[in-house]
Structures are given as C-alpha cells and as structure tokens.
Design a protein around this motif. Structure first.
Motif, PDB file in Angstrom:
ATOM      1  N   SER A   1      -7.657  -0.348  -4.273  1.00 21.12           N
ATOM      2  CA  SER A   1      -7.514   0.724  -3.284  1.00 21.12           C
ATOM      3  C   SER A   1      -8.845   1.447  -3.124  1.00 21.12           C
ATOM      4  O   SER A   1      -9.432   1.940  -4.092  1.00 21.12           O
TER       5      SER A   1
ATOM      6  N   ARG B   1       2.123   1.760  -3.468  1.00 19.25           N
ATOM      7  CA  ARG B   1       1.055   2.308  -4.327  1.00 19.25           C
ATOM      8  C   ARG B   1       0.870   3.794  -4.065  1.00 19.25           C
ATOM      9  O   ARG B   1       0.657   4.578  -5.000  1.00 19.25           O
ATOM     10  N   GLU B   2       0.955   4.167  -2.788  1.00 19.67           N
ATOM     11  CA  GLU B   2       0.768   5.573  -2.449  1.00 19.67           C
ATOM     12  C   GLU B   2       1.884   6.442  -3.045  1.00 19.67           C
ATOM     13  O   GLU B   2       1.637   7.560  -3.515  1.00 19.67           O
TER      14      GLU B   2
ATOM     15  N   SER C   1      -5.300   3.960   2.804  1.00 24.39           N
ATOM     16  CA  SER C   1      -4.999   3.511   1.443  1.00 24.39           C
ATOM     17  C   SER C   1      -4.652   4.705   0.565  1.00 24.39           C
ATOM     18  O   SER C   1      -4.793   5.873   0.967  1.00 24.39           O
ATOM     19  N   THR C   2      -4.240   4.408  -0.647  1.00 27.28           N
ATOM     20  CA  THR C   2      -3.991   5.480  -1.608  1.00 27.28           C
ATOM     21  C   THR C   2      -5.274   6.263  -1.867  1.00 27.28           C
ATOM     22  O   THR C   2      -5.258   7.488  -1.991  1.00 27.28           O
TER      23      THR C   2
ATOM     24  N   ASP D   1      -6.201   0.597  -9.321  1.00 30.34           N
ATOM     25  CA  ASP D   1      -7.215   1.586  -8.970  1.00 30.34           C
ATOM     26  C   ASP D   1      -8.528   0.966  -8.509  1.00 30.34           C
ATOM     27  O   ASP D   1      -9.443   1.687  -8.112  1.00 30.34           O
TER      28      ASP D   1
ATOM     29  N   ASP E   1       1.263   6.876  -6.614  1.00 33.39           N
ATOM     30  CA  ASP E   1       0.133   7.789  -6.790  1.00 33.39           C
ATOM     31  C   ASP E   1       0.560   9.245  -6.615  1.00 33.39           C
ATOM     32  O   ASP E   1      -0.005  10.141  -7.253  1.00 33.39           O
TER      33      ASP E   1
ATOM     34  N   LEU F   1     -10.255   4.002  -5.826  1.00 37.58           N
ATOM     35  CA  LEU F   1      -9.310   4.946  -6.427  1.00 37.58           C
ATOM     36  C   LEU F   1      -9.664   5.186  -7.892  1.00 37.58           C
ATOM     37  O   LEU F   1      -9.516   6.306  -8.404  1.00 37.58           O
TER      38      LEU F   1
ATOM     39  N   GLU G   1       0.825  -1.202   0.000  1.00 37.12           N
ATOM     40  CA  GLU G   1       0.000   0.000   0.000  1.00 37.12           C
ATOM     41  C   GLU G   1       0.864   1.259   0.000  1.00 37.12           C
ATOM     42  O   GLU G   1       0.562   2.245  -0.672  1.00 37.12           O
TER      43      GLU G   1
ATOM     44  N   HIS H   1      -5.841   8.690   0.976  1.00 36.74           N
ATOM     45  CA  HIS H   1      -4.990   9.883   0.903  1.00 36.74           C
ATOM     46  C   HIS H   1      -5.461  10.845  -0.188  1.00 36.74           C
ATOM     47  O   HIS H   1      -5.433  12.066  -0.003  1.00 36.74           O
ATOM     48  N   ARG H   2      -5.902  10.291  -1.309  1.00 37.34           N
ATOM     49  CA  ARG H   2      -6.372  11.171  -2.384  1.00 37.34           C
ATOM     50  C   ARG H   2      -7.632  11.917  -1.940  1.00 37.34           C
ATOM     51  O   ARG H   2      -7.789  13.117  -2.214  1.00 37.34           O
TER      52      ARG H   2
END
Length: 429
Positions: free
Chosen positions: A237, A222-223, A315-316, A234, A226, A269, A219, A319-320
């Motif tokens: 996540s 992946r972050e 997860s990514t 996508d 990203d 994601l 993870e 965070h997004r």
C-alpha cells in the motif's frame, strides 16, 4: 443375517423400488419415523407401476400419471417379505434415517449455546454495533452454517479478535495482521483471506461498527483493517506525492528533500506507520491520475503546489496521509475524472475529509468536452454532485466521460500561477 433374509432385502434394491423407498425415507424423516399418510410417484415407469400393483393388489392402468401408495401398505409388504419393518429396510439399504425434528432441536440448542457465548462478551454490553452484528449472524444463517460445518470455533475466535481490537489501550501501536491472528487464534495465517470464513466474519463486525457496507475489494478490506490499527500489507500500500514537505525523522526528512528537488515520491504504509510525520500545509491538491502529477513535476517543478495522487483508487496509505493532512489543519482540493466512479470518489473524499472539489463544476466538464477527443461513453450508475447539481445533469445529458489527463493543461495552467493564488478558485471552478 441369513441368506434368505439377505435375498429378501435385495429384492428392494432394484430400480423399480428406488423412487418408492426414497419417497418413503423423506416421509419417515419428516414424521419422526412414524408410518403415516401416503407417498406419491409421478409418471411411474412400467416396472414401478407393476411393483406397486404387487404391493397393493390394486390394478393401475398403463397411462396413469401419478400413483399414491399408503405407507402402511408398503410397510406391511416389507414385513411380509423380510420379516422386518420398512424403517429397518431403509436403514439397512442406507444411509441411516435423519429425523428432522430431532436435528432441529439439536441445531437450536447449538445456536443458543453460540449466542450465549457471544452475549457473555463484555462487548455485548459496551458496544451497540456488537449486538447488531451478533443478531445478524443469527438471523442470516451464518451461525447455522458454522454449526453444520462443525466450525463453531471460528465464532469463538472472531469474538477474541474483536475483544483484542476493542480493548487495546489508547495509543497502542498498530499491529500486523499475522501478529493479531497469532495472539487471538494461535495461527498466524488464520486471518488471511481464503483460509476460512473467519476474516469475513470479523470484517463484517468491523464494517458494522463503522456503519459501512462489508468491503469486497482487497484494498477496501485493507483500509477497514487499518481503521482499527491493523496493518495487512504495509509495503504494497503506497501513495504518490509531489512537493509535500513534512517534519519527522526519516520519512519527514526524505519528503522535505524530495520537495526541494520537485521529485515525485512514493510513500509506503510501512513508512507512515514506522516513521510518523507531521504535515503542516494549509492547502494540498489531490489528483486522480499519476500522469497529471508527473506533468506537474516536469513542467512546474518546485513551482507546483503540494500534490497527492489517488492513482485511480485511494489506497490505505492514501487515506492515512489524507487524515494526517486534515488533522494538521490542511485543506484538500480534489480533481478527478468526470465519470461516475470519479464522481463517487469525489463524494467519498468530501464525506471523509471535507475535501473541496476543484475545477469539478459543470462548466469545467463542458470545457473538457470541447477539448477532449476520446468521446468515451459514460458507464455505471449516475451519482449526485451536491457541490454543483448542474454537473450531474450535464453528464447525464451528454453521456460522455472526460478524463483528468485530457484536461491537464488547464490544471497545470492554474497550478503555475503564483502560489498565493492557489486555491482561490475551487468548487465550480
């Protein structure tokens, strides 16, 4: 080769000469093939001792611990028996000699060639982190390893990947990892974990650019991808939310509808990337455990404030979404577990998004100790709690964890108050 010469060579293939010739090989390789100095044999067997006596003509007692043999005497013995030199004998028996000095010279030339290639990239002039990355690869043996394994193409590919990412026009849409790999290496799987060391070399550069340690978990990797608008997976996540209305075609409509019915909603994601949204909320709560969000949905319904859930480790997609909320002017109020990983997560969210700890003070921890019946011992490295230093002190004193679901009653009680009071008490309380 005549049978008599062959027989002479065979004499030296016996076990009594195995260690003698191995030591001689090391000396020749170290000294560029020169016959110089002596070799030593520790704790020789009877056969080894007799063989050396036969070479030198000098008696050695049976209790000798170590025997020295001048290399010149061994070379002369080989010449007398085979008619050829010690060096020829060793190469006949095999494998061929490898002269260290020559190999070092070839290795240095190969390293210089790779460094020159790296320095020729425009990134070397424009980005200080790139120079730092290049220096690190040269100093820690990474480049040497690529040369020895004949994998120097991976270094060239890494540079192309970094140039692609760092020279993309501003506002370019995110790129999927296979598409990035295909555009820079011609192989859609080249950047997949486990294919080669290429992903690690590239991620090391990206971590250097972000001034963070090289990520280890899937993870976290992946972050990091990203952060440079590279999407690894996508669909896997995702982030769980409750009562989080948003504007935007598709996803924004679904979130607004879910909030109308207080329905927990998983955002992938993929949805955040392909269906952009705007979140215009002044205050969003963040919890760590999905059981807490589930209780808020069931017990408070539409009366619950907006919630997003870290589900143990952000997860990514989390965070997004958090960036979207903060960039839209919203505040994040965080509550998590009173254990060291939970405190570490709190510190990270404070650093990254200016999140504000909510009901994460020493008094809340002590209240939790009185109501929590699990009595789980704290584990791991103690962390600082800058928002309330007495919290870390209390946790180290009591050495017990208090998990979020164990104090959910207090959280829901405050969330259930009129919306105008949400967020009035945070930090220590």
């Amino acid at each position: 080769m005549s049978s008599s010469v062959f027989d002479a060579y065979e004499r030296y293939r016996g076990p009594e000469f195995r260690r003698v010739l191995a030591a001689a090989r090391r000396s020749l390789e170290r000294n560029g093939g020169e016959i110089t100095g002596s070799i030593g044999l520790a704790n020789p067997t009877t056969d080894e001792r007799n063989a050396i006596i036969g070479i030198t003509g000098a008696y050695r007692s049976a209790d000798v611990r170590r025997i020295s043999l001048p290399l010149a005497e061994l070379d002369q013995n080989v010449r007398n028996v085979t008619g050829t030199s010690l060096r020829v004998l060793i190469e006949r028996i095999g494998p061929p000699l490898r002269f260290r000095a020559d190999e070092r010279s070839v290795l240095e030339q190969a390293r210089e060639k790779l460094l020159s290639e790296g320095e020729a990239s425009p990134l070397h002039t424009d980005h200080p982190w790139y120079k730092e990355w290049l220096t690190g690869l040269a100093s820690d043996g990474t480049l040497t390893g690529l040369i020895n394994k004949q994998n120097t193409r991976l270094f060239s590919q890494a540079i192309r990947v970094l140039e692609y990412l760092c020279t993309r026009p501003s506002g370019s849409p995110p790129v999927m990892l296979p598409a990035l790999a295909d555009a820079t290496t011609g192989d859609t799987k080249a950047l997949n974990p486990g294919q080669s060391s290429l992903p690690s070399i590239v991620l090391r550069a990206l971590a250097t650019a972000r001034r963070i340690p090289l990520p280890t978990g899937a993870e976290a990797r992946r972050e990091l991808w990203d952060a440079f608008d590279v999407i690894v997976d996508d669909l896997a996540s995702r982030v769980l939310v409750l009562n989080l209305p948003a504007t935007g075609r598709g996803l924004g409509e679904w979130l607004t509808g879910a909030a109308r019915y207080a329905t927990p909603f998983h955002i992938t994601l993929h949805q955040l990337v392909t269906l952009p949204i705007t979140v215009d909320l002044p205050l969003v709560y963040v919890c760590e455990n999905p059981a807490v969000l589930r209780r808020a949905a069931g017990e408070l319904g539409t009366g619950s404030p907006p919630l997003i859930c870290a589900e143990g480790r952000p997860s990514t997609a989390f965070h997004r979404l958090a960036r979207l909320i903060v960039n839209g002017g919203g505040r994040l109020l965080y509550h998590g577990d009173f254990d060291w990983p939970g405190i570490d997560m709190t510190n990270q969210l404070i650093a990254r998004y200016g999140a504000e700890p909510w009901r994460m003070g020493a008094e809340d921890y002590l209240d939790g100790l009185r109501t929590d019946e699990d009595h789980v011992a704290l584990a791991g490295k103690a962390r600082s709690t800058s928002w309330d230093p007495s919290l870390s002190t209390a946790m180290q004193e009591h050495q017990r964890a208090v998990y979020e679901e164990g104090v959910a009653d207090a959280l829901l009680a405050e969330w259930g108050e009129p919306h105008g009071r949400h967020g009035d008490r945070h930090g220590d309380r």
